[in-house]
Design a protein around this motif. Structure first.
Motif, PDB file in Angstrom:
ATOM      1  N   VAL A  69      37.603  -1.391  34.261  1.00 34.93           N
ATOM      2  CA  VAL A  69      38.364  -2.482  33.653  1.00 34.93           C
ATOM      3  C   VAL A  69      38.560  -2.216  32.163  1.00 34.93           C
ATOM      4  O   VAL A  69      37.598  -1.994  31.421  1.00 34.93           O
ATOM      5  N   MET A  70      39.820  -2.253  31.720  1.00 39.97           N
ATOM      6  CA  MET A  70      40.171  -2.186  30.308  1.00 39.97           C
ATOM      7  C   MET A  70      40.779  -3.533  29.925  1.00 39.97           C
ATOM      8  O   MET A  70      41.768  -3.962  30.530  1.00 39.97           O
ATOM      9  N   LEU A  71      40.200  -4.173  28.933  1.00 38.86           N
ATOM     10  CA  LEU A  71      40.683  -5.467  28.450  1.00 38.86           C
ATOM     11  C   LEU A  71      41.048  -5.315  26.997  1.00 38.86           C
ATOM     12  O   LEU A  71      40.228  -4.884  26.177  1.00 38.86           O
ATOM     13  N   ARG A  72      42.303  -5.613  26.657  1.00 42.33           N
ATOM     14  CA  ARG A  72      42.703  -5.568  25.252  1.00 42.33           C
ATOM     15  C   ARG A  72      43.266  -6.921  24.860  1.00 42.33           C
ATOM     16  O   ARG A  72      43.877  -7.635  25.675  1.00 42.33           O
ATOM     17  N   VAL A  73      43.039  -7.303  23.575  1.00 40.77           N
ATOM     18  CA  VAL A  73      43.386  -8.652  23.158  1.00 40.77           C
ATOM     19  C   VAL A  73      43.845  -8.652  21.711  1.00 40.77           C
ATOM     20  O   VAL A  73      43.312  -7.916  20.864  1.00 40.77           O
ATOM     21  N   ASP A  74      44.869  -9.452  21.430  1.00 44.78           N
ATOM     22  CA  ASP A  74      45.389  -9.596  20.069  1.00 44.78           C
ATOM     23  C   ASP A  74      44.502 -10.562  19.293  1.00 44.78           C
ATOM     24  O   ASP A  74      44.705 -11.782  19.317  1.00 44.78           O
ATOM     25  N   MET A 110      45.975   0.654  40.888  1.00 48.53           N
ATOM     26  CA  MET A 110      45.936  -0.008  39.577  1.00 48.53           C
ATOM     27  C   MET A 110      46.518  -1.406  39.706  1.00 48.53           C
ATOM     28  O   MET A 110      47.484  -1.626  40.448  1.00 48.53           O
ATOM     29  N   SER A 111      45.931  -2.340  38.986  1.00 55.35           N
ATOM     30  CA  SER A 111      46.518  -3.673  38.848  1.00 55.35           C
ATOM     31  C   SER A 111      46.508  -4.041  37.367  1.00 55.35           C
ATOM     32  O   SER A 111      45.605  -3.641  36.625  1.00 55.35           O
ATOM     33  N   VAL A 112      47.523  -4.771  36.938  1.00 61.01           N
ATOM     34  CA  VAL A 112      47.644  -5.155  35.529  1.00 61.01           C
ATOM     35  C   VAL A 112      48.065  -6.614  35.448  1.00 61.01           C
ATOM     36  O   VAL A 112      48.771  -7.128  36.331  1.00 61.01           O
ATOM     37  N   ILE A 161      41.170  -8.253  38.771  1.00 65.53           N
ATOM     38  CA  ILE A 161      40.365  -7.579  39.786  1.00 65.53           C
ATOM     39  C   ILE A 161      40.767  -8.039  41.191  1.00 65.53           C
ATOM     40  O   ILE A 161      40.811  -7.246  42.139  1.00 65.53           O
ATOM     41  N   ASN A 162      41.109  -9.321  41.321  1.00 66.69           N
ATOM     42  CA  ASN A 162      41.451  -9.883  42.635  1.00 66.69           C
ATOM     43  C   ASN A 162      42.855  -9.512  43.105  1.00 66.69           C
ATOM     44  O   ASN A 162      43.193  -9.732  44.275  1.00 66.69           O
ATOM     45  N   MET A 163      43.667  -8.972  42.215  1.00 71.07           N
ATOM     46  CA  MET A 163      45.037  -8.624  42.593  1.00 71.07           C
ATOM     47  C   MET A 163      45.069  -7.403  43.509  1.00 71.07           C
ATOM     48  O   MET A 163      44.159  -6.558  43.489  1.00 71.07           O
ATOM     49  N   ILE A 190      41.521  -0.201  37.203  1.00 66.69           N
ATOM     50  CA  ILE A 190      41.742   1.083  37.864  1.00 66.69           C
ATOM     51  C   ILE A 190      40.638   1.303  38.888  1.00 66.69           C
ATOM     52  O   ILE A 190      39.449   1.260  38.559  1.00 66.69           O
ATOM     53  N   ASP A 191      41.036   1.519  40.122  1.00 64.41           N
ATOM     54  CA  ASP A 191      40.102   1.934  41.174  1.00 64.41           C
ATOM     55  C   ASP A 191      40.283   3.436  41.374  1.00 64.41           C
ATOM     56  O   ASP A 191      41.367   3.888  41.773  1.00 64.41           O
ATOM     57  N   ASP A 192      39.226   4.198  41.089  1.00 61.85           N
ATOM     58  CA  ASP A 192      39.316   5.654  41.170  1.00 61.85           C
ATOM     59  C   ASP A 192      38.685   6.214  42.432  1.00 61.85           C
ATOM     60  O   ASP A 192      38.436   7.418  42.526  1.00 61.85           O
ATOM     61  N   GLY A 193      38.404   5.344  43.394  1.00 67.48           N
ATOM     62  CA  GLY A 193      37.770   5.785  44.615  1.00 67.48           C
ATOM     63  C   GLY A 193      36.260   5.746  44.550  1.00 67.48           C
ATOM     64  O   GLY A 193      35.582   5.972  45.558  1.00 67.48           O
TER      65      GLY A 193
END
Length: 456
Positions: A53-58, A1-3, A137-139, A45-48
């Motif tokens: 990708v989940m993107l949330r925004v205010d 996971m990366s955030v 994604i690049n992280m 999230i990479d599940d194999g």
């Protein structure tokens, strides 16, 4: 996971417009004041199998054209459109995004120059979100395990008919695989983000306060996902101090759940995703040329009945102009994206638009496949999706706001959502005297589509 989290709180420059969305009436613009910073946050999230990708925004809402532009730019990064999900927090203290729904001219009387500035701001907004996704994604990924539990808290009430109040607090935590230490917290609730009230201050509202509380206490990033809040309002009074009051209550409940590890069940991969769209019918079939001409004539007549400059007058003006171009110029249905992410131990169902609470209740009651997290304001927000009985009630419930009509269910009611979101008629309900949603009506199509996704 990366955030990754981006503070995107608009300022001039680079944002050409600081007009705000969320409340109708006179133009409302920010002049530099910030209550709580506005965030865009990305979870990868990479599940194999593939990258999810989940993107949330205010932000208060994301119109269809903006959603489609963002999705077209993100899809090449991940390969499968069902693997990308976007959720708006629905704070009413953020920037006005998009120039279609809600309609900035009807809602706030913005001039053509103002609307052009909003369009330019939307371009900046899109660029920032897409860049955030690419960067996340690049992280490098951190190996984690996922766990799910639910708490409950009441910080709101049902403004439509006073019945159902949603109190569920979904909580998913990510823990580092190597030492089980907390890595991130994903949480949700269903309530309009309007605790602050109507002013000219940018603010992420109670979701931002809850996020701050969780991060301060637990020391990890927190991510809020809005639920079926179309009829859920925060407890009064709506004023700046209420943001922290309610946000801390929600945040404290999430913290209590996280600290009670015995509540959690493991969530396992792979994540099986699906994305579909259903066209919700309007109460009038405007694909019928005769019906379209009749509706156009009605709106032309209404322009002379409403007070000049009123919501109704501006809406009738826009409808008449759109109908001059026939059925290609006016919406004949409301497209509704619906998305499902199925994991071992948890299913996430993400519904577009301002969905009312009965949908979350019915879906959770009908689904027999385990834990279900119902999100709303997902991918795009172009209007309200009320339950059948609210659509039938019209002006007798909350002045018809969520139903979209007042005393005539074949035309948009002044001051209801169909006016602000620029629709020519409300959604289709069952005939009078029929309490259940019948095939071909809005509620029936939504429930049927959702259950098909959940059971497939």
């Amino acid at each position: 996971m990366s955030v990754k989290t981006l503070d995107y709180t608009p300022a001039y420059p680079p944002y050409p417009s600081l007009w705000m969305g969320g409340y109708g009436g006179a133009p409302r613009g920010n002049a530099g004041q910030v209550g709580k910073r506005l965030r865009a946050q990305c979870v990868v999230i990479d599940d194999g199998v593939s990258t999810k990708v989940m993107l949330r925004v205010d932000v208060v809402s994301i119109p269809r054209e903006v959603h489609q532009e963002i999705r077209s730019l993100v899809d090449p990064m991940i390969g499968d459109t069902a693997d990308f999900m976007m959720i708006a927090s629905h704070t009413h203290s953020g920037p006005f995004i998009g120039t279609t729904r809600p309609d900035p001219y009807i809602l706030m009387g913005l001039t053509a120059a103002d609307i052009n500035a909003v369009a330019a701001t939307t371009d900046v907004f899109i660029g920032q979100l897409v860049a955030l996704v690419q960067q996340t994604i690049n992280m490098a990924r951190t190996p984690v395990t996922l766990w799910y539990a639910e708490g409950d808290v009441v910080i709101g009430y049902n403004r439509a008919d006073g019945s159902a109040v949603l109190d569920t607090v979904p909580v998913m935590v990510a823990r580092r695989t190597n030492n089980n230490a907390l890595f991130a917290v994903l949480f949700g609730y269903a309530c309009h983000a309007v605790a602050r009230g109507n002013d000219k201050v940018f603010c992420s509202d109670y979701p931002g306060a809850a996020t701050d509380r969780i991060t301060a206490q637990l020391g990890v990033p927190a991510f809020f996902f809005q639920g079926a809040a179309g009829d859920q309002d925060p407890l009064d009074p709506h004023q700046p101090s209420q943001v922290d009051t309610l946000g801390n209550q929600l945040g404290n409940e999430v913290i209590a759940v996280v600290n009670n590890t015995g509540l959690f069940s493991e969530v396992t991969g792979p994540i099986v995703t699906a994305y579909t769209e259903v066209d919700l019918p309007l109460s009038v079939d405007l694909g019928d040329p005769a019906a379209l001409i009749n509706q156009s004539n009605r709106y032309y007549g209404l322009m002379g009945e409403y007070e000049p400059g009123s919501f109704g007058s501006k809406h009738a003006e826009v409808m008449t102009q759109q109908m001059e171009h026939g059925s290609v110029g006016v919406p004949t249905a409301m497209p509704m994206p619906i998305q499902r992410w199925r994991m071992g131990g948890l299913t996430i169902l993400a519904l577009a638009h301002e969905v009312l609470s009965p949908y979350a209740i019915k879906l959770r009651n009908q689904y027999q496949g385990g834990d279900l997290w119902v999100m709303a304001y997902a991918n795009e927000t172009e209007g309200y999706v009320a339950a059948n009985y609210i659509l039938q009630a019209g002006g007798s419930e909350h002045l018809g706001y969520e139903a979209g009509w007042i005393d005539d269910d074949t035309i948009s009611g002044e001051g209801t959502w169909t006016t602000f979101y620029a629709y020519p008629a409300p959604l289709k309900a069952s005939p009078d005297g029929v309490s259940q949603a019948v095939p071909g009506t809005a509620e029936h199509l939504v429930i049927q589509t959702c259950m098909n996704l959940l059971n497939s």
